[in-house]
Design an enzyme around this catalytic site. Structure first.
Site, PDB file in Angstrom:
ATOM      1  N   TYR A 164      46.202  45.406  75.658  1.00 13.70           N
ATOM      2  CA  TYR A 164      46.764  46.598  76.303  1.00 13.70           C
ATOM      3  C   TYR A 164      47.348  46.232  77.664  1.00 13.70           C
ATOM      4  CZ  TYR A 164      47.088  51.635  77.130  1.00 13.70           C
ATOM      5  OH  TYR A 164      47.537  52.921  77.342  1.00 13.70           O
ATOM      6  N   TYR A 198      55.922  51.889  75.533  1.00 12.36           N
ATOM      7  CA  TYR A 198      54.597  52.350  75.928  1.00 12.36           C
ATOM      8  C   TYR A 198      54.271  53.597  75.131  1.00 12.36           C
ATOM      9  CZ  TYR A 198      50.761  53.888  78.981  1.00 12.36           C
ATOM     10  OH  TYR A 198      49.542  54.272  79.479  1.00 12.36           O
TER      11      TYR A 198
END
Lengths: 390, 140
Positions: free
Chosen positions: A293, A344
């Site tokens: 992440y 994203y």
């Protein structure tokens, strides 16, 4: 004890086009989210009507009631939402789906994220609804880059990490994005000079250390291995999925900054790492490829340490040695370009890329990849992780 | 004159942190101090994380703040912050108060001169809603 045939697998992946923030003026977030589910079901070779479970994570506005209405699902038997802001719960939602499948609570679960910031608010701007604002906003701590930067500053100070080492995360991600037609930044190669010349957002974080703000939606379809055998794609087993936070973190970097003092520059991933490895019965050395992440590159350095790919304070050297580079690095990461360069979508697109690696269909395919680690969030507890396998 | 513009949000005291802000209005920086086990905690919350007691008193901090970490913000994330850019956000640590950290700003040090470990002293500034908030200066 789960029998092998009950084991949860990802059998379908689907996404809409990814665009820059505000890029969808012609379709609602709900429409995009439904489209991602429909694409994932088609990819799996399943009728949409077979979906009887829906999982997402905090911050998703596409509630199961709307989704069921719009998709016309005849029976919805399982609907869950994982706590935690941003993408911290992405792999937590996989954990829910896995649990639902392996317990028999549902037969076919869609895990999804629909995200049209352009139709809502900007994540990179002040949010009046943030809990704990009394201790943040009066001091100018308005947005995630403001909140994360002091962690990265302390970490780089403690271990002498150089900007040129941190740059490797953005550069490697951009390089992978140039091979991925879905990547929003895929047509913009980046050099170290470009990176160092990019403007400072909140020191030590430059523009290219911060994830993009994008609009789009993606989904995966999860069912049992037994069911998967009759479907279109090679099943991707969810060997383990976990959520976790170390003690004393509370809202951590996104709030109090009063986590245990010795853990300040760590990002809080050691417990969830232990959980996810134990769940799969593997260790860091077994992992072939990882989707880590990357809301901020500094936190990726901390993740590499938390998940045992290098020792404490050693991420700088690990990066400098080219370890995360595709194709020859010891641990290629974020092979779609990640949040920094693909899009994203709160970690959900990282799960899709993890599934592609195990299928063998990534645009930056790691040869003979058998195990892929995927992580969800860091520094805003509880974060989550999953290990996907062939 | 305040370090940050008057138009940015000020504190809005509520339940758990009313005592903290009330002390600030008397120019006292106070931390919650568990009366059962002696543990200090910040920001304010109802329960001691160490011993789970709900009983506490407000104890004033000593002048021992040090710069634990910081960032210099160049990209504004609030419509009113523009004139203040670039500004710093400081994480200030109190070693003998169980390492509690306060999020604030250092008002008298240029961005390039900020150093982790720097000793800091309290000062008080008014924000736009008239409330006093703690800020810091270099401690000689």
């Amino acid at each position: 004890m789960t029998t092998p045939t009950q084991q949860a697998c990802i059998v379908g992946v689907g996404e809409t086009e990814y665009r820059r923030w505000g890029g969808f003026a012609d379709q609602s977030e709900l429409q995009l989210t439904c489209a991602a589910l429909a694409t994932a079901a088609a990819d799996a070779g399943l009728a949409i009507d077979e979906i009887d479970g829906l999982c997402s994570y905090a911050g998703d506005r596409n509630e199961p009631s709307y989704m069921q209405d719009n998709l016309g699902l005849p029976k919805l038997r399982y609907a869950s939402l994982v706590w935690g802001g941003g993408g911290t719960g992405s792999c937590g939602a996989l954990l829910h789906a896995k649990t639902a499948i392996e317990s028999g609570a549902a037969d076919v679960v869609a895990v999804f994220r629909g995200l049209c910031q352009g139709q809502q608010r900007r994540y990179g701007q002040f949010n009046a609804a943030r809990p704990g604002n009394n201790f943040l906003a009066p001091f100018g701590m308005f947005s995630p880059p403001n909140m994360i930067a002091p962690l990265v500053q302390r970490y780089m100070h403690d271990f002498g990490i150089k900007p040129e080492e941190m740059a490797e995360i953005a550069l490697s991600g951009r390089d992978n994005a140039t091979r991925n037609p879905r990547a929003v930044m895929g047509k913009k190669p980046m050099t170290l000079e470009d990176y160092l010349a990019s403007r400072m957002i909140a020191s030590p974080l430059r523009l290219y250390d911060c994830c993009q703000e994008n609009d789009g939606a993606c989904a995966v379809i999860v069912t049992s291995l037994e069911r998967a055998r009759d479907l279109r794609q090679k099943p991707v087993r969810i060997l383990s999925a976990a959520q976790g936070t170390n003690a004393g973190w509370g809202t951590g970097a996104l709030g109090t900054h009063n986590m245990p003092v010795e853990e300040y520059g760590t990002g809080n991933g050691t417990m969830v790492a232990r959980q996810v490895y134990e769940g799969a019965g593997v260790t860091a050395t077994d992992i072939d490829v990882a989707q880590i992440y990357d809301h901020f590159s500094g936190l990726v350095m901390m993740s590499l340490e938390n998940y045992g790919f290098c020792g404490r304070g050693e991420a700088g050297g690990f990066l400098a040695d080219g370890c995360i580079r595709w194709p020859n690095g010891r641990l290629p990461i974020n092979t779609s370009g990640g949040h920094l360069s693909e899009a994203y979508i709160h970690g959900m697109n990282l799960i899709l890329e993890g599934a592609r690696q195990i299928r063998g269909t990534s645009t930056s395919q790691v040869r003979d990849a058998e195990l892929c680690l995927v992580t969800g969030g860091l520094a805003g507890p509880p974060s989550s992780a999953a290990i996907l396998g062939a | 004159m305040s370090y940050l513009p008057a138009e940015i949000p000020g504190p809005e005291p509520l339940f758990d942190d009313e005592g903290f802000w009330a002390a600030c209005q008397e120019r006292r920086l106070c931390f919650q101090h568990c009366t059962a086990c002696g543990h200090f905690r910040h920001p304010p919350r109802p329960v001691c994380p160490k011993c789970k007691s709900f009983k506490f008193q407000w104890t004033e901090a000593a002048d021992e703040g040090e710069l634990f970490s910081f960032t210099v913000v160049h990209h504004g994330a609030h419509p009113a912050i523009g004139p203040a850019l670039p500004y710093n956000i400081a994480i200030v640590r109190y070693p003998s108060f169980d390492d509690v950290r306060v999020i604030s700003n250092v008002v008298d040090v240029a961005p390039e001169d900020l150093r982790i470990g720097m000793p800091l002293s309290l000062l008080w500034e008014r924000c736009g809603n008239g409330m006093l908030v703690p800020r810091y200066k270099r401690r000689e």
